[in-house]
Design a protein around this motif. Structure first.
Motif, PDB file in Angstrom:
ATOM      1  N   LYS A 272      -3.334   2.325  10.764  1.00  0.00           N
ATOM      2  CA  LYS A 272      -3.114   3.685  10.286  1.00  0.00           C
ATOM      3  C   LYS A 272      -4.294   4.582  10.665  1.00  0.00           C
ATOM      4  CE  LYS A 272      -2.202   6.308   6.064  1.00  0.00           C
ATOM      5  NZ  LYS A 272      -2.022   6.267   4.612  1.00  0.00           N
ATOM      6  N   GLU A 273      -5.490   4.080  10.438  1.00  0.00           N
ATOM      7  CA  GLU A 273      -6.696   4.841  10.753  1.00  0.00           C
ATOM      8  C   GLU A 273      -6.787   5.166  12.237  1.00  0.00           C
ATOM      9  OE1 GLU A 273     -10.552   3.103   9.683  1.00  0.00           O
ATOM     10  OE2 GLU A 273      -9.778   3.045   7.618  1.00  0.00           O
ATOM     11  N   GLU A 274      -6.476   4.168  13.049  1.00  0.00           N
ATOM     12  CA  GLU A 274      -6.684   4.334  14.488  1.00  0.00           C
ATOM     13  C   GLU A 274      -5.550   5.081  15.186  1.00  0.00           C
ATOM     14  OE1 GLU A 274      -7.634   0.505  16.185  1.00  0.00           O
ATOM     15  OE2 GLU A 274      -9.159   0.143  14.636  1.00  0.00           O
ATOM     16  N   THR A 275      -4.340   5.014  14.619  1.00  0.00           N
ATOM     17  CA  THR A 275      -3.191   5.578  15.350  1.00  0.00           C
ATOM     18  C   THR A 275      -2.372   6.585  14.544  1.00  0.00           C
ATOM     19  OG1 THR A 275      -1.625   3.927  14.572  1.00  0.00           O
ATOM     20  CG2 THR A 275      -2.902   3.363  16.534  1.00  0.00           C
ATOM     21  N   LYS A 276      -2.644   6.713  13.244  1.00  0.00           N
ATOM     22  CA  LYS A 276      -1.873   7.578  12.340  1.00  0.00           C
ATOM     23  C   LYS A 276      -0.453   7.049  12.124  1.00  0.00           C
ATOM     24  CE  LYS A 276      -4.234  11.626  13.934  1.00  0.00           C
ATOM     25  NZ  LYS A 276      -3.977  12.648  14.963  1.00  0.00           N
TER      26      LYS A 276
ATOM     27  N   TYR B   6      -2.307  -6.367  16.169  1.00  0.00           N
ATOM     28  CA  TYR B   6      -3.686  -5.926  15.928  1.00  0.00           C
ATOM     29  C   TYR B   6      -4.650  -7.110  15.830  1.00  0.00           C
ATOM     30  CZ  TYR B   6      -7.548  -3.147  14.154  1.00  0.00           C
ATOM     31  OH  TYR B   6      -8.756  -2.512  14.011  1.00  0.00           O
TER      32      TYR B   6
ATOM     33  N   THR C 216       2.163   4.465  10.383  1.00  0.00           N
ATOM     34  CA  THR C 216       2.218   3.644   9.183  1.00  0.00           C
ATOM     35  C   THR C 216       3.399   2.695   9.260  1.00  0.00           C
ATOM     36  OG1 THR C 216       3.468   5.445   8.142  1.00  0.00           O
ATOM     37  CG2 THR C 216       1.132   5.320   7.637  1.00  0.00           C
TER      38      THR C 216
ATOM     39  N   GLU D  99      -5.371  -4.954   5.232  1.00  0.00           N
ATOM     40  CA  GLU D  99      -6.502  -4.548   6.078  1.00  0.00           C
ATOM     41  C   GLU D  99      -5.996  -4.103   7.448  1.00  0.00           C
ATOM     42  OE1 GLU D  99      -6.613  -7.799   4.480  1.00  0.00           O
ATOM     43  OE2 GLU D  99      -7.425  -6.603   2.811  1.00  0.00           O
TER      44      GLU D  99
ATOM     45  N   ARG E  45       4.915   7.208  13.228  1.00  0.00           N
ATOM     46  CA  ARG E  45       4.201   8.323  12.610  1.00  0.00           C
ATOM     47  C   ARG E  45       5.232   9.042  11.753  1.00  0.00           C
ATOM     48  NH1 ARG E  45       1.086   9.825  17.985  1.00  0.00           N
ATOM     49  NH2 ARG E  45      -0.701   8.447  17.726  1.00  0.00           N
TER      50      ARG E  45
ATOM     51  N   GLU F 292      -4.074  -0.873   7.300  1.00  0.00           N
ATOM     52  CA  GLU F 292      -4.981   0.246   7.122  1.00  0.00           C
ATOM     53  C   GLU F 292      -5.684   0.605   8.439  1.00  0.00           C
ATOM     54  OE1 GLU F 292      -5.274   2.220   4.640  1.00  0.00           O
ATOM     55  OE2 GLU F 292      -6.945   3.341   5.513  1.00  0.00           O
ATOM     56  N   LYS F 293      -6.117  -0.419   9.166  1.00  0.00           N
ATOM     57  CA  LYS F 293      -6.803  -0.192  10.446  1.00  0.00           C
ATOM     58  C   LYS F 293      -5.876   0.512  11.431  1.00  0.00           C
ATOM     59  CE  LYS F 293     -10.959  -1.920  10.076  1.00  0.00           C
ATOM     60  NZ  LYS F 293     -12.103  -0.993  10.091  1.00  0.00           N
TER      61      LYS F 293
ATOM     62  N   SER G  10       0.805  -1.224   0.000  1.00  0.00           N
ATOM     63  CA  SER G  10       0.000   0.000   0.000  1.00  0.00           C
ATOM     64  C   SER G  10       0.836   1.271   0.000  1.00  0.00           C
ATOM     65  CB  SER G  10      -0.952   0.003   1.197  1.00  0.00           C
ATOM     66  OG  SER G  10      -0.208  -0.073   2.393  1.00  0.00           O
TER      67      SER G  10
END
Length: 492
Positions: A454-458, A477, A460, A448, A490, A451-452, A215
RNA sequence: CGGGGUGUAGCGUAGCCCGGUAUCGCGCCUGCUUUGGGAGCAGGAGGUCGUCAGUUCGAAUCUGGCCACCCCGACCA
């Protein structure tokens, strides 16, 4: 103090901005998102260019230059690449202005002068270069094709920051073509090593070499390798990338070559680049609350000499010694500036050169003339020593090397201290908030989960480190099985 | 692009709510004294108040558009 830099502790991003502006490296321009690189900043960039350019040439590459504009039809040929950059392209649609009949003295775009085909301002040059390579490559005898270009590119970013992310930036992009996959892969890794070598030995900035997850991959690449560096505030910065492009561009632009056996095959490709973003990395690796700190190997001026005197006669006496010393230092390939301006006082000059990051400062006063000494101050530690005049050249040569390695060791130590292994998601989040830095953690390998997180913690996945230690574990996770830790942070 | 904020001399600012002569500091210029960590005194210059339009007898001040920058999101080398 006439120039004040916001302290790192108070506001890191304001500190960064203050350094760039107050050390006279760059400034905002009248153009949205674009900066003016000022002489002091550009001189550092030129040192970077010189060192990198030599490394590229030593590894067999040559420089060339391709157009700024890419016809839209060429740009869209490699679909993934086009899609990835489409959202941030500046596009030229007209070729002429005319005076506004309703508003004398003002210009409008002449609607009569619409281009038949729009021109994309290059966000990267694969398209125009591979279109060109099509005509250059016929036989295995034409390979490998090893070309680099120094250029500017434009990416219409939403939010910009001096050096770190500007709408227009300067970079180099290497574009190579090879007969075999293995050879292209080897090239991809060779250039990654060049970048890592440059970062560590010239910028004094330790980096982690690794490969990006799917990604985070360059649009149009089969694999993206990168060097990741950790900044003082615990955020990661991607400092360079080297892409294995497979046959994607060869197929999109129909670039085939005749093998020794007489077969026609698509060539294999790489591309690799570093940009003026390295200037940002340099600042955030070494600088302090007194201003910029430049590693000696990249300092346009390595030593500044400041005379201290009373009256014209005093200056004359000091200058005689200073000029002789300057020549002695230059004979050792040390770049020296003698600042004998009478318009500024010594204290002012001390502060100014500290702010601008000059590695070594030599003060020569009439007191020194009597003692046969000079005062030598080093920028990295802000310490001073009195040195006998006859030893100054060897002392400074050694000092420059010391500063270079001290900066590297300090940055390395910091990176190590700010790298954490965590095994639970709760710990992961806590570490991100309380002790920002690199985090090595198990990941189940799925997009997946990535991505999760990243969404939850910023945070990568910065990369999967090369030669990564293999160990069994559970994804922080999903709890699923994992065979290795990957590098999270981050990032800028 | 969404939310919040800012824009007054080269830089940093006061004034804006409540419309009427634009404040202060740094820097700059001249002169003298200074020069081992951002000098002192005296005199002086510098402004279409981001920009364009509107309201008004009158706009830095009120209203709207645009531009730029900063912070927070989404995007990203």
């Amino acid at each position: 103090m006439s120039k004040v830099i916001t302290s790192r502790e108070l506001d890191y991003s304001k500190w960064y901005n203050d350094i760039v502006v107050e050390a006279d490296m760059a400034d905002h321009s009248a153009v949205r998102g674009c900066m003016v690189i000022k002489p002091h900043g550009y001189a550092i960039w030129e040192k970077m260019q010189q060192a990198l350019d030599k490394m590229f040439k030593d590894t067999g590459h040559v420089n060339a230059y391709f157009p700024l504009f890419i016809p839209k039809s060429l740009f869209e040929a490699e679909e993934k690449n086009a899609e990835g950059f489409a959202k941030e392209c500046a596009v030229v649609t007209h070729y002429r202005l005319k005076t506004d009949p309703n508003n004398p003295g003002k210009l409008i775009v002449d609607p009569e002068a619409k281009l038949e085909e729009e021109l994309v301002v290059r966000p990267t040059s694969e398209a125009i270069i591979w279109n060109t390579y099509k005509g250059w490559i016929e036989s295995y005898r034409d390979l490998p094709l090893l070309i680099n270009q120094w250029a500017n590119v434009v990416r219409w970013e939403m939010r910009t920051r001096l050096f770190l992310r500007t709408a227009e930036f300067l970079w180099q992009e290497g574009h190579t073509a090879h007969a075999t996959k293995e050879e292209a892969l080897e090239e991809t890794k060779r250039m990654l090593d060049v970048y890592a070598n440059f970062a560590e030995n010239w910028m004094a900035m330790p980096v982690i070499k690794g490969v990006k997850t799917a990604s985070e991959r360059f649009a149009g690449a089969d694999d993206t390798y990168c060097i990741e560096a950790l900044m003082q505030d615990g955020k990661a910065l991607q400092a360079g990338t080297s892409h294995f492009l497979g046959q994607n561009f060869a197929k999109a632009f129909d670039v085939k070559f005749a093998t020794k056996e007489g077969k026609r095959e698509h060539v294999w490709a790489t591309s690799w680049g570093v940009s003026t973003r390295l200037m940002g990395a340099l600042i955030m690796s070494h600088s302090d609350n007194n201003g910029l700190v430049i590693p000696p190997r990249l300092a346009p001026t390595q030593v500044v000499m400041v005379p201290i005197y009373k009256g014209e006669d005093g200056l004359k006496k000091v200058s005689e010694v200073a000029h002789a010393l300057k020549e002695k230092l230059q004979a050792k390939n040390i770049s020296v500036k003698y600042d004998d301006r009478d318009s500024q006082r010594p204290g002012w000059k001390f502060a100014e050169y500290e702010l601008k990051g000059i590695p070594v400062r030599i003060a020569i006063g009439e007191r020194d003339l009597a003692n046969g000494t000079v005062e030598i101050a080093r920028r990295d530690l802000l310490s001073k020593e009195i040195i006998k005049l006859e030893y100054v050249d060897t002392y400074v040569a050694k000092l420059l090397e010391d500063i270079q390695s001290n900066l590297y060791n300090k940055a390395l130590e910091r990176t190590k201290c700010m790298t954490y292994k965590v095994d639970t998601y709760a710990d992961f989040k806590k570490t991100l908030d309380e002790k920002p830095g690199f985090i090595l953690a198990h990941w189940d390998g799925t997009a997946e989960t990535e991505e999760k997180i990243k969404e939850e913690t910023k945070a990568t996945i910065r990369c999967i480190p090369l030669n990564n230690e293999q160990e069994n574990g559970l994804c922080i996770y999903s709890g699923k099985h994992s065979t290795q830790r990957v590098l999270f942070a981050r990032a800028y």
